[in-house]
Design an enzyme around this catalytic site. Structure first.
Site, short mmCIF file in Angstrom:
data_model
loop_
_atom_site.label_atom_id
_atom_site.label_comp_id
_atom_site.label_asym_id
_atom_site.label_seq_id
_atom_site.Cartn_x
_atom_site.Cartn_y
_atom_site.Cartn_z
N ASP A 1 4.49 0.50 12.00
CA ASP A 1 3.26 -0.14 11.49
C ASP A 1 3.13 -1.60 11.92
O ASP A 1 2.16 -2.27 11.55
CB ASP A 1 3.21 -0.03 9.96
CG ASP A 1 2.88 1.38 9.50
OD1 ASP A 1 2.52 2.23 10.34
OD2 ASP A 1 2.98 1.65 8.27
N LYS B 1 0.84 -1.22 0.00
CA LYS B 1 0.00 0.00 0.00
C LYS B 1 0.87 1.26 0.00
O LYS B 1 0.62 2.19 -0.77
CB LYS B 1 -0.90 0.00 1.24
CG LYS B 1 -1.61 1.31 1.51
CD LYS B 1 -2.46 1.23 2.76
CE LYS B 1 -1.76 1.56 4.04
NZ LYS B 1 -1.38 2.98 4.23
N ASP C 1 5.33 19.74 8.24
CA ASP C 1 6.30 20.84 8.11
C ASP C 1 7.52 20.45 7.28
O ASP C 1 8.07 21.27 6.54
CB ASP C 1 6.73 21.31 9.51
CG ASP C 1 7.32 20.19 10.35
OD1 ASP C 1 6.66 19.14 10.47
OD2 ASP C 1 8.44 20.34 10.86
N LEU C 2 7.95 19.19 7.37
CA LEU C 2 9.15 18.78 6.62
C LEU C 2 8.86 18.71 5.12
O LEU C 2 9.73 19.01 4.30
CB LEU C 2 9.67 17.43 7.14
CG LEU C 2 10.17 17.44 8.59
CD1 LEU C 2 10.42 16.03 9.10
CD2 LEU C 2 11.44 18.30 8.72
N PRO D 1 2.51 16.23 11.71
CA PRO D 1 2.67 17.48 10.96
C PRO D 1 3.20 17.22 9.56
O PRO D 1 3.66 16.10 9.25
CB PRO D 1 3.71 18.24 11.79
CG PRO D 1 4.50 17.18 12.48
CD PRO D 1 3.57 16.03 12.72
N CYS E 1 -5.33 12.71 13.35
CA CYS E 1 -5.14 11.29 13.08
C CYS E 1 -5.12 10.54 14.40
O CYS E 1 -4.63 11.05 15.40
CB CYS E 1 -3.83 11.11 12.34
SG CYS E 1 -3.36 9.42 12.12
C1 UD1 Z 1 4.37 6.82 6.45
C2 UD1 Z 1 3.49 5.62 6.22
C3 UD1 Z 1 2.88 5.15 7.55
C4 UD1 Z 1 3.99 4.91 8.58
C5 UD1 Z 1 4.90 6.14 8.69
C6 UD1 Z 1 6.11 5.88 9.57
C7 UD1 Z 1 2.69 5.95 3.97
C8 UD1 Z 1 1.55 6.26 3.08
N1 UD1 Z 1 2.43 5.96 5.31
O1 UD1 Z 1 3.53 7.87 6.94
O2 UD1 Z 1 2.17 3.93 7.31
O3 UD1 Z 1 3.41 4.65 9.83
O4 UD1 Z 1 5.39 6.51 7.39
O5 UD1 Z 1 6.86 4.83 9.07
O6 UD1 Z 1 3.78 5.68 3.53
N2 UD1 Z 1 7.04 14.24 10.87
C9 UD1 Z 1 7.32 15.56 11.15
N3 UD1 Z 1 7.14 16.49 10.15
C10 UD1 Z 1 6.72 16.14 8.91
C11 UD1 Z 1 6.42 14.79 8.65
C12 UD1 Z 1 6.59 13.87 9.65
O7 UD1 Z 1 7.74 15.89 12.25
O8 UD1 Z 1 6.59 17.02 8.05
C13 UD1 Z 1 7.20 13.23 11.92
C14 UD1 Z 1 5.91 12.46 12.24
O9 UD1 Z 1 5.15 13.13 13.20
C15 UD1 Z 1 6.45 11.14 12.73
C16 UD1 Z 1 7.69 10.94 11.88
O10 UD1 Z 1 8.05 12.23 11.41
O11 UD1 Z 1 6.85 11.24 14.06
C17 UD1 Z 1 7.50 10.02 10.71
O12 UD1 Z 1 6.38 10.43 9.94
P1 UD1 Z 1 6.30 10.17 8.39
O13 UD1 Z 1 7.44 9.30 7.96
O14 UD1 Z 1 6.14 11.47 7.68
O15 UD1 Z 1 4.95 9.37 8.23
P2 UD1 Z 1 4.06 9.37 6.94
O16 UD1 Z 1 4.91 9.59 5.75
O17 UD1 Z 1 2.87 10.23 7.15
#
Ligand code: UD1
Length: 444
Positions: free
Chosen positions: A308, A22, A125-126, A123, A117
Site C-alpha cells: 500500500d 482504515k 480461496d484462503l 481471490p 479490482c
Molecule cells: C489487505 C488490505 C490491503 C492491502 C493487502 C495486502 C484491508 C482491508 N486491505 O487486503 O489494503 O493491500 O491486505 O497487504 O486490510 N490471496 C490469495 N487468496 C486469498 C486471499 C489473498 O491468494 O484467499 C493473495 C492476494 O491475491 C495477494 C495476497 O494474497 O496476492 C495478499 O492479499 P490479502 O492479504 O488477502 O489482501 P486483502 O486482505 O484483500
C-alpha cells in the site's frame, strides 16, 4: 464528482496527524457482529470505506451511532440478517470481513463475492479454506459465498498462499475461531499491525488469542464476547504517505502520532535514500538535508515495505536522480499509477512485476486520473513535486482511504484544492488502465 488541483513545487513543512487505521477499523467494525452489548470505538477514521461498512452493518440489523469526534458505537444485539448484498460489497472488497463474523454469529452467511479490482487478481480461496477447516460448508452460488455451519470447531488452519498470507482472510478466520468450540492454530497468519489490533480488540471483549503479530496465532474458543471500548491504532499507511510526500518535495514534517514500530521498513528505505528520520517522544520527524539517492523497493507482507506504499515510493523515486527498481511481491500487477506518472514526464520501464525508475527529470503538472486508492496518493505526491499545476480526477478513490487530504496538505503549505469536476471524461476509463498480464514484458 470532485477533482484535486495541486500547484506543485512547494516543500511540505509543518505538523500533520494521521487518522485511525482504515484497515484496522473495517475488520474491527465487522467483528462487532459477534459481540454482545455495545462496542465503543475511538479514532474511527472519517472515510468512505468506513461509511460503506457502516451501511453494510446497518443492512444486517446493527445499530450504529457516529459522532463528529471520530467515535462510533456499534450495537449488534439487534442484528438479524446474514445476507451481504452485492450492491454494498461491490463498493469495497473489505466487505468480505463480515463473512467470518456472520458465520460465527448465525451459523450461516451469504456474502457477495467482491469481484474484480484495479490492483490485480484478488481471490478469496484462503478465506474459504480457513473457514472450511473450522467446519463450515461453503459453496459459490449466483455470485455469492453461501456458508453454513452447525457449530464451528477449532482446527489447525494453514493460510499461506503464493504471495504470502492473507490479511483479511486471517481476520475472518480469527473472528470465527474466537467463538468456535476448542482450540485453533492459524499457521502462516498475517502479522500486519491491523490484524494485531483486531486481535487486541477481540481479547478485550473476552477472546483468548495469543501469538498476535507472529505467523502462528493460537485461539481458544469462548462462549461469548462482551461489549468493550477500543481505540483504533494510527494509520501507518497514511503516515508513510505523508513521509514519502515530504521526501518527494524535499520538505520537513512532523507526524506526532505515527507509530514508528509499525513503519520500520518504510523508515529504513527512506533512510537509505538519504532522508533524515528522527523518532522521538514528539513523533516522527522527516526531513531532507542532502541530495536523495535511488533505492530498490520490494513490497512484501509485514514487516516488509507495504504494497500500500509501493505507488507512493515510485512517485517519489521519479524525483531522485539515478536508477531505482520497484517490485511488488504481493500484487505483481499493481502498476496502474505508472501509466499516469508517464504523463507527468516520468521515465519508467516495466518488466513483469518490476518497474525500473530512471529518476531525476523534473515532473511536469498534467491532468491525470486516479485508478485506485494508493495510486491516487502517488499521483498527488507526483503533483506536489511537479512544476505547474496537476489535476487529479476520479478522487473518490482517495476519499476511500484519506480523510481531509487536501486540508492536511494545505496546512503543510501545499496549494491543494478540491473543486467540482465538470469534465465528461471524469468517469471514463482510458485504454491504458487495462491490466497487463504478469508474464508480459511491457515497456510503459
Ligand atoms: C489487505 C488490505 C490491503 C492491502 C493487502 C495486502 C484491508 C482491508 N486491505 O487486503 O489494503 O493491500 O491486505 O497487504 O486490510 N490471496 C490469495 N487468496 C486469498 C486471499 C489473498 O491468494 O484467499 C493473495 C492476494 O491475491 C495477494 C495476497 O494474497 O496476492 C495478499 O492479499 P490479502 O492479504 O488477502 O489482501 P486483502 O486482505 O484483500
Amino acid at each position: 464528482m470532485d477533482m484535486l488541483t495541486i500547484q506543485g513545487g512547494t516543500p511540505l513543512r509543518g505538523t500533520v496527524r494521521v487518522e485511525g487505521a482504515k484497515n484496522a477499523a473495517l475488520p474491527i467494525m465487522a467483528a462487532c457482529l459477534v459481540v454482545r452489548g455495545q462496542v465503543q470505538l475511538a479514532q474511527v477514521p472519517d472515510l468512505v470505506d468506513v461509511a460503506t461498512m457502516t451501511q453494510l452493518l446497518q443492512s444486517l440489523g446493527c445499530v450504529i451511532n457516529r459522532t463528529k469526534t471520530q467515535t462510533a458505537t456499534i450495537d449488534a444485539d439487534s442484528a438479524n440478517r446474514s445476507f451481504a448484498d452485492y450492491e454494498l460489497v461491490r463498493r469495497m472488497r473489505a466487505s468480505i470481513c463480515v463473512l467470518g463474523p456472520l458465520l460465527a454469529r448465525f451459523g450461516k452467511a451469504q456474502v457477495s463475492l467482491p469481484g474484480g479490482c484495479n490492483i490485480g487478481h484478488r481471490p478469496i480461496d484462503l478465506h474459504l479454506k480457513g473457514l472450511a477447516a473450522l467446519g463450515a460448508d461453503l459453496r459459490i452460488e449466483n455470485g455469492y459465498v453461501v456458508a453454513t455451519a452447525t457449530r464451528l470447531r477449532g482446527a489447525d488452519v494453514e493460510l499461506g498462499g503464493p504471495s504470502g498470507s492473507t490479511v483479511t482472510g486471517t481476520c475472518n478466520v480469527m473472528v470465527a475461531a474466537a467463538l468456535a468450540k476448542g482450540r485453533t492454530t492459524i499457521r502462516s497468519a498475517a502479522c500486519e499491525p491491523e490484524v494485531v489490533d483486531l486481535g487486541n480488540f477481540l481479547n478485550a471483549a473476552g477472546a483468548q488469542i495469543s501469538g498476535l503479530g507472529t505467523s502462528v496465532v493460537e485461539i481458544s474458543g469462548v462462549e461469548s464476547l462482551q461489549g468493550v471500548t477500543h481505540t483504533i491504532l494510527p494509520d501507518r499507511i497514511e503516515a508513510a504517505t505523508f513521509a514519502i510526500a515530504a521526501a518527494a518535495t524535499r520538505g520537513n514534517i512532523l507526524i506526532p502520532n505515527a507509530r514508528t514500530e509499525d513503519l520500520t521498513s518504510v523508515i529504513d528505505a527512506l533512510r537509505v535514500m538519504g532522508v533524515r528520520i528522527v523518532s522521538s517522544s514528539a513523533g516522527l520527524e522527516v526531513s531532507c538535508h542532502s541530495e536523495l539517492q535511488p533505492v530498490d523497493i520490494v513490497a512484501m507482507p509485514y514487516p516488509g515495505i507495504p504494497t500500500d506504499t509501493q505507488a507512493q515510493f515510485m512517485a517519489c523515486l521519479c524525483t531522485v536522480q539515478g536508477v531505482s527498481k520497484v517490485r511488488d511481491a504481493v500484487f505483481p500487477d499493481r502498476f496502474m499509477h505508472a501509466a499516469e506518472l508517464l504523463r507527468m514526464g516520468a521515465n519508467l520501464q516495466r518488466h513483469g512485476d518490476l518497474t525500473v525508475v530512471h529518476g531525476g527529470q523534473r515532473l511536469t503538472g498534467a491532468s491525470v486520473m486516479a485508478s485506485d486508492l494508493r495510486a491516487s496518493a502517488a499521483l498527488v505526491i507526483a503533483g506536489l513535486a511537479a512544476t505547474d499545476q496537476t489535476t487529479v480526477r476520479r478522487i473518490y478513490h482517495l476519499d476511500r482511504g484519506y480523510a481531509r487530504l487536501e486540508e492536511k496538505l494545505t496546512a503543510l503549505g501545499a496549494p491543494v484544492s478540491r473543486v467540482p469536476d465538470s469534465s465528461n471524461t471524469a468517469d471514463v476509463q482510458p485504454p491504458h488502465f487495462k491490466l497487463q498480464k504478469r508474464s508480459e514484458r511491457t515497456i510503459l
